[in-house]
Design a protein around this motif. Structure first.
Motif, PDB file in Angstrom:
ATOM      1  N   THR A  75      -8.205 -11.128   0.263  1.00 24.52           N
ATOM      2  CA  THR A  75      -7.171 -10.137  -0.035  1.00 24.52           C
ATOM      3  C   THR A  75      -7.788  -8.795  -0.383  1.00 24.52           C
ATOM      4  OG1 THR A  75      -5.717 -11.900  -0.835  1.00 24.52           O
ATOM      5  CG2 THR A  75      -5.169  -9.653  -1.472  1.00 24.52           C
ATOM      6  N   ARG A 133      -8.967  -7.150   2.804  1.00 25.74           N
ATOM      7  CA  ARG A 133      -7.853  -6.621   3.595  1.00 25.74           C
ATOM      8  C   ARG A 133      -7.281  -5.361   2.953  1.00 25.74           C
ATOM      9  NH1 ARG A 133      -4.761 -10.781   3.464  1.00 25.74           N
ATOM     10  NH2 ARG A 133      -3.408 -10.083   1.770  1.00 25.74           N
ATOM     11  N   GLU A 190      -0.167  -3.737   1.236  1.00 33.63           N
ATOM     12  CA  GLU A 190      -1.398  -3.178   0.670  1.00 33.63           C
ATOM     13  C   GLU A 190      -1.213  -1.726   0.261  1.00 33.63           C
ATOM     14  OE1 GLU A 190      -3.489  -5.156  -0.182  1.00 33.63           O
ATOM     15  OE2 GLU A 190      -2.816  -6.852   1.017  1.00 33.63           O
TER      16      GLU A 190
END
Length: 515
Positions: free
Chosen positions: A244, A247, A192
């Motif tokens: 996603t 997160r 990320e």
């Protein structure tokens, strides 16, 4: 080689190996919890077991070779005990060298151990990036981008409790403190953060400590709505699922909050960027395999008859499937870790086995294994040359690898996907939809199936199911009940179409009598 030049760093205190090769091999057998080298003759077999009948029951492979050869050797290689004629076996020195290399994190040369002990504990700034592979950039320009301090950083202020001089050092310390307990968490966080760095690079922004609140809100907008690119320049951020996106924002918000709380930043531009834990409350598993399709996979494995050369591979694949199918573990929880000694099997009583794994946050978890799973694991252990029941405190990978001591996450993933692909090939002609579902499935789908079996099919109490699955919140466990409407439908049917209540019966009687 001189075995005494090697140090067992796991000993308390660390100790050198015995001076002779034979004594060192005996020490390794005791330390690792399994046989590593044994030279057999008929005379030794008789001395050890007293009779050929007992020897045949205890060492069938050895006795079979001794009937045709003068001697046989058992030696450990790549996660299994091999038995070959003595003239085809490697030398004891070779076996010892291979074992020391396989367990090189534990057994180290005395010279290197001394150097490591004398090395300073402080990490130089240039070494911080090299210590974390995901931070190793591919060009000097990218490296220079990362090793800077932006407008919100205060690298030399007295309130900077991190002591970091730039973003690279501050990132390393963030990963160490917030994600260092699990390599899988480090990898997820790194993914990320790398996504944010690519987005900044495409807009010539940065470093991270220089981003304003407006720029971080623009990054959130890009995550939510995607970004188009060209064939020559793909977008840094494409269309992402809701999970996603959640997160990604949570990791970024956690990074900036950590930097602000520790004094590396004098302001937090990411305050309120993430929705926090509300997304988890709405978790609903959707990647489910129907029970009938799982039964088809079980039947395929039972009917699979490989040739003799691939028998061990087949037994290993069955064992992997059984553990994911009947233990509900995460993919990485079956990958061997020398640091924790997990996963580990223990047999408290005949047929009563327990699997111990290390879950998220490095929390150990005990999972009782059902009888079908135990039967498959016993057959696999026998094929590896191990005792059918695991001895007490066995320090051995549950699943071995053909090229190393243990099969790690990538290999475990490939084995399960191979099963799904093989079953899908058989279903393609008559049930293409089911075949397509299996081709999209992954090992984590088996964890969802395990959870659904507990919560929905057998109505296991949620706290017990939570303990088996290793969920941090019981809300996650309860989410599986929301995926099935059969129980709710039964309650509704029973409520509105069941026998009439007493007051309803009295009303019907009055109506019938004209009252």
């Amino acid at each position: 080689m001189n075995p005494a030049d090697w140090i067992d760093t796991a000993g308390v205190p660390p100790r050198p190996l015995p001076a002779t090769v034979a004594a060192a091999l005996a020490y390794l057998a005791e330390a690792l919890g399994h046989a590593v080298y044994a030279h057999w003759t008929l005379a030794r077999v008789k001395r050890r077991y007293g009779s050929l009948a007992e020897a045949k029951a205890a060492q069938p492979a050895v006795l079979k070779l001794l009937l045709a050869h003068d001697a046989a050797v058992e030696y450990w290689e790549r996660g299994r005990l091999r038995t070959v004629p003595a003239d085809e076996a490697p030398s004891p020195e070779t076996v010892l060298t291979r074992l020391l290399h396989t367990h090189r994190r534990r057994f180290r040369p005395a010279a290197s151990s001394g150097k490591e002990a004398a090395a300073p504990t402080a990490v130089e700034p240039a070494g911080l990036v090299a210590a974390n592979p995901w931070l190793v950039t591919q060009s000097p320009a990218e490296h220079a981008w990362l090793t800077r301090a932006g407008r919100f950083a205060q690298p030399h202020a007295a309130t900077n409790t991190l002591g970091a001089a730039d973003d690279a050092q501050a990132l390393i310390l963030f990963l160490r403190d917030r994600a260092g307990r699990s390599p899988h968490t480090v990898r997820a966080y790194g993914t990320e953060l790398r996504r944010l760095m690519r987005w900044c690079g495409a807009r010539q922004l940065g470093p991270l400590s220089d981003l304003t609140r407006q720029q971080l809100l623009a990054y959130r907008h890009t995550l939510q709505h995607g970004q188009r690119g060209t064939d020559a320049a793909p977008p840094p951020v494409g269309h992402l699922s809701e999970a996603t996106r959640t997160r990604a924002l949570a990791v970024v918000a956690s990074l900036y909050r950590y930097w602000y709380d520790t004094g590396y930043l004098h302001a937090n531009p990411a305050a309120g960027l993430s929705a926090g834990s509300r997304a988890r409350a709405g978790f609903a598993p959707t990647r489910l395999i129907p029970p009938a399709l799982l039964a088809t996979c079980d039947a395929w494995l039972d009917a699979w008859e490989p040739d003799a050369a691939n028998m061990l591979t087949a037994q290993r694949r069955r064992a992997i499937w059984a553990l994911y199918r009947y233990a509900g573990v995460r993919l990485a929880e079956l990958a061997w870790s020398a640091d924790t000694g997990l996963p580990r099997l223990e047999a408290e009583a005949p047929g009563r086995w327990t699997l111990y794994v290390c879950g998220k946050g490095r929390k150990a978890r005990a999972i009782p294994l059902p009888t079908p799973c135990v039967a498959v694991l016993r057959a696999y252990r026998c094929a590896r040359g191990l005792p059918a029941d695991p001895p007490v405190h066995e320090a051995l990978p549950v699943i071995h690898g053909h090229k190393g001591e243990a099969l790690q996450s990538a290999g475990l993933y490939r084995e399960v996907k191979a099963i799904f692909a093989a079953v899908a090939d058989g279903l393609q002609a008559r049930e293409p939809a089911q075949a397509l579902l299996l081709r999209a499935a992954s090992p984590h789908w088996l964890r969802h199936a395990y959870a659904r079996t507990l919560v929905v099919d057998h109505q296991v109490p949620l706290p017990a199911a939570q303990a088996l699955l290793g969920h941090a919140s019981v809300q996650t466990t309860a989410a599986y009940a929301r995926t099935d409407l059969s129980q709710l439908r039964a309650f509704v049917e029973q409520t509105f179409t069941g026998p009439l209540r007493n007051e309803d019966c009295a009303f019907e009687n009055r109506k019938r009598n004209g009252l």
